[in-house]
Design an enzyme around this catalytic site. Structure first.
Site, mmCIF file in Angstrom:
data_model
loop_
_atom_site.group_PDB
_atom_site.id
_atom_site.type_symbol
_atom_site.label_atom_id
_atom_site.label_comp_id
_atom_site.label_asym_id
_atom_site.label_seq_id
_atom_site.Cartn_x
_atom_site.Cartn_y
_atom_site.Cartn_z
ATOM 1 C CG LEU A 134 11.972 -35.252 -11.972
ATOM 2 C CD1 LEU A 134 12.619 -34.777 -10.685
ATOM 3 C CD2 LEU A 134 10.461 -35.257 -11.860
ATOM 4 C CG ASP A 135 13.346 -38.783 -12.362
ATOM 5 O OD1 ASP A 135 13.907 -38.505 -11.292
ATOM 6 O OD2 ASP A 135 12.133 -39.043 -12.449
ATOM 7 C CD GLU A 136 14.929 -36.098 -19.238
ATOM 8 O OE1 GLU A 136 15.628 -35.299 -19.892
ATOM 9 O OE2 GLU A 136 13.767 -36.417 -19.547
#
Lengths: 289, 289, 289, 289
Positions: free
Chosen positions: B232-234
């Site tokens: 997530l979000d990476e």
């Protein structure tokens, strides 16, 4: 420029309640002052009142010393943290700049100081390396070398603190100083130590932020000037700025572009501090710019 | 505008070695193409070659289908990942937009699409809430409701995937979709799902980034569009932008200002994707803009 | 950094026709060069082709001198304006900096030069005032004083031109030089004189741009670096940047804020020039950055 | 958000003299108001005083109507231009939006209005073309068509003015309205007509600014929102912003990128106006943001 006029500036924070502005403005008016700039803000969540007001000292009935004495009872009554600074006072702020090997932030501060952008004396430069002594010499600023090892760190910091005390330093600037200050040093200068961190905090805290940014593949890098607290890179933020990068930029390009950001963001943060435009509360700042 | 001309665009990445540009340019020239824009970059650390080249199809000897077949042997030889897109092809990219309740990112995409900024069909909208159905109806785009609970999440995602497959969707846009996609969904669209995160990644990952930003007291907020990966979000960052805030901005002001950023950054990221300007390698992107 | 690698860079513009990229890439490949960066652009309205390509000289069959001779026939055939620069050549670009009394642009260039940001020799400084001689001395750069009056302007400029010629100067930088160069001077250095104008051109051409900006009440000020042509402030623009101002900023604040812009915009323009990233056509530039 | 609290806002300008802040703050305090935000500025060159102050109406002794009456004598004494606005008043500002064929600025205003960003009623839309009637219908806003020819311009404008008067319009927005208003129209709404100009004024005044920018070869384009005065594109500037362009951007790209700027800059200018944050003096503005 307002700086050229003979002005007094009151910077104040306290619990909010009705009538504070009226009381303060009345105080200034009663003694014959004409308000030039007033900026006030209430944090309604926290119930806190913040104010910065500058007035013309032309025709003001009180001298510099008297005005503080006269304001004291009101400051006490408001349970305020406050300071009154006079533009034409003889007791300028006295700065110490801590550096290691990089010269760009130091150069920038010295150059702007020479132009009159900072209303302060640069009293001395401290470094853990001898590299920047010639630059200090060139500007005729005393340069003090305190090499740091794991073993001597505490003693050296104590000597540095003694020096700062003897020299009446009130603001310490970490101009890419590559040592982490220990808590006892930090606590000697609450909201008095300004650091430049070469990232857009809180992204890329800690070491090698440009390498971290390069590896993450961000499209923008940043720099942050902040007051130093016990928690590294977590102090109240004063100023931030950014610059675009692309896949064409190698790590060295990030370092080169970031260097420019660091210079600007530290210089702007320092100027705001020296103009008494910053109020710290909790871990945040009110910046009246 | 290049978009109006009948052009072909090759986007390619492969291990670097001598003569790649010459071979590719020769291929285009041999068949009568005139190169309009060529952007090439080598990551010398990684030994990787990245190229985007557009040429005028006026007078080009090969049709759309033929050009891919003709290039195939060279692509195989170079061990390349590549795609050739034709501006006047009938098989446009087909998008699915996933939303929850916020309309601003969806509005922005629909409006820009109406203006011809995106060379693609918006095939359908999927949501876990019915709120934005009227907006979909207004634009005559099929709206599919898939309410999500902890219990039904996997089944609903499977149904969504079937729908996407049936509709030949090649790009999925998370336009403030408030659900985390499970790995099996993500893996069905490698570098094909674009998300907008309402912070300057990697700062403020996870939930409530504006609240995090407000509490940290930053002076700048940001938004990031990125490809979705399992973490997530990476995922690989496509585009970022920022806006200044001050102590006067309450949390609601951050949300309001950030809304504008989100719209821009998602729209710019989507346009870059649809124009085949992005090459992903590792967790980073080359963006030929 | 690509600058550290032994590279050759070809910068070229010519009438557009099919096969140019293929021919040039083939030329590089044939002699054993590996292309690192290639950026190509066609102005389809004007039918003009622009290209910048850098290749690794490791294993390249031709020496610096030979590569130009080998390319000459192709350059002639293409009716091209072209230049090939070698990163490890001994004949670096030679700069002359013209100044008057302001030091900020000169300081910035000298400081960056010291850091290795400019791949060039600063051969000399010329001024119509003696004020900046100490700064030149400190950096051990010859300082030549040519006081200018209405009467002696032409003669002084001729002497300056002789000096520039004798010193093999190829690039002249006007670092807030407060004299307008006469046409004969300008014509001696086509696309070789870089000026910094302290406004966002074409707004506020001519004298006192900050005063003009202050009086107009703009909310943003700018700076522009451009090549000097016969028409004052109308030459091809290289780089521009801006900074926000408000009603709180007095004229002196505009001057202070603008000073920072001038430093950046001149330095960035100069770096682009020295890296052979600029092609001029008509009154415009292609900047491959 | 301050907007949610029941507040009163005084916006005032007058000749500067001692005691103004004290008197105004005392007025608020006497009637039981608690000041939330106060921003004051003196133009020391012009001897003018500018102030914006908001206070909480919770516990304030005067109703909306009474507060104006009570302040009137002080306003007269100060020879001030002033206005007091109540956040919870029933008499909201009433807007008329003038458009031609482009929808982007209108879309943006309508969308933001729907989100509650503008504290005002959009009473009607006027156009010289029928193209945007469907958009008006969709938002259920009355659409009035006034086709303009050279011959009927004055009569049509008179009819428009009558309509505006009948509808109690206090702010007119030119959202890419492609007609120049005649002086009599302009004079009916002093500092009440907001225009968006698609350039960074004063650069590229008049028609086709993107074409002008393209031909000049600038590296940055801009947009400007300003009050309309008799002199086209020369009224007091409210807000400006810019975006970078490059040689790769054709004229159509400038138009596309500029469209985004226009939307933002008009929306921000309108919000500042509706929040009573702007004071006009001479041809300049004080913007308390």
């Amino acid at each position: 420029m307002p700086e050229k006029t003979n002005t007094a500036t009151l910077l104040l924070s306290c619990p909010d309640h009705r009538g504070l502005v009226a009381r303060i403005a009345q105080f200034i008016f009663t003694h014959g002052g004409n308000i030039i700039d007033l900026d006030e803000h209430v944090d309604t969540n926290e119930g806190l009142f913040f104010l910065r007001v500058s007035w013309d000292m032309e025709g003001f009935a009180l001298s510099g010393e008297e005005v503080c004495n006269a304001f004291q009872p009101m400051g006490d009554e408001f349970q305020a943290q406050w300071i009154i600074k006079l533009s034409h006072a003889h007791d300028q702020r006295r700065l110490a700049i801590l550096v290691s090997k990089y010269d760009h932030c130091l150069q920038e501060i010295l150059w702007r100081h020479g132009l009159g952008e900072f209303d302060a004396d640069i009293a001395l430069i401290i470094s853990n390396h001898p590299d920047l002594k010639p630059l200090a010499d060139q500007h005729r600023i005393p340069f003090h070398l305190f090499p740091i090892t794991k073993e001597n760190k505490m003693q050296q910091e104590q000597k540095e603190l003694s020096l700062l005390k003897n020299e009446n330093i009130d603001t310490v600037i970490l101009a890419r100083y590559m040592q982490v200050l220990s808590p006892s040093f930090v606590q000697a200068y609450p909201n008095g130590i300004i650091n430049i961190h070469h990232s857009f905090l809180p992204a890329f805290m800690g070491g090698n932020p440009y390498k971290q940014a390069y590896e993450r593949g961000v499209k923008i890098i940043g720099a942050t000037s902040h007051y130093v607290t016990d928690n590294l890179d977590e102090g109240p933020i004063i100023e931030q700025d950014i610059i675009r990068i692309s896949h064409k930029d190698a790590l060295d390009d990030l370092i080169r572009k970031g260097r420019d950001l660091e210079r600007w963001v530290l210089a702007r943060g320092l100027r705001l501090h020296l103009q008494d435009r910053i109020l710290v509360y909790g871990n945040k700042t009110v910046v009246f710019d």
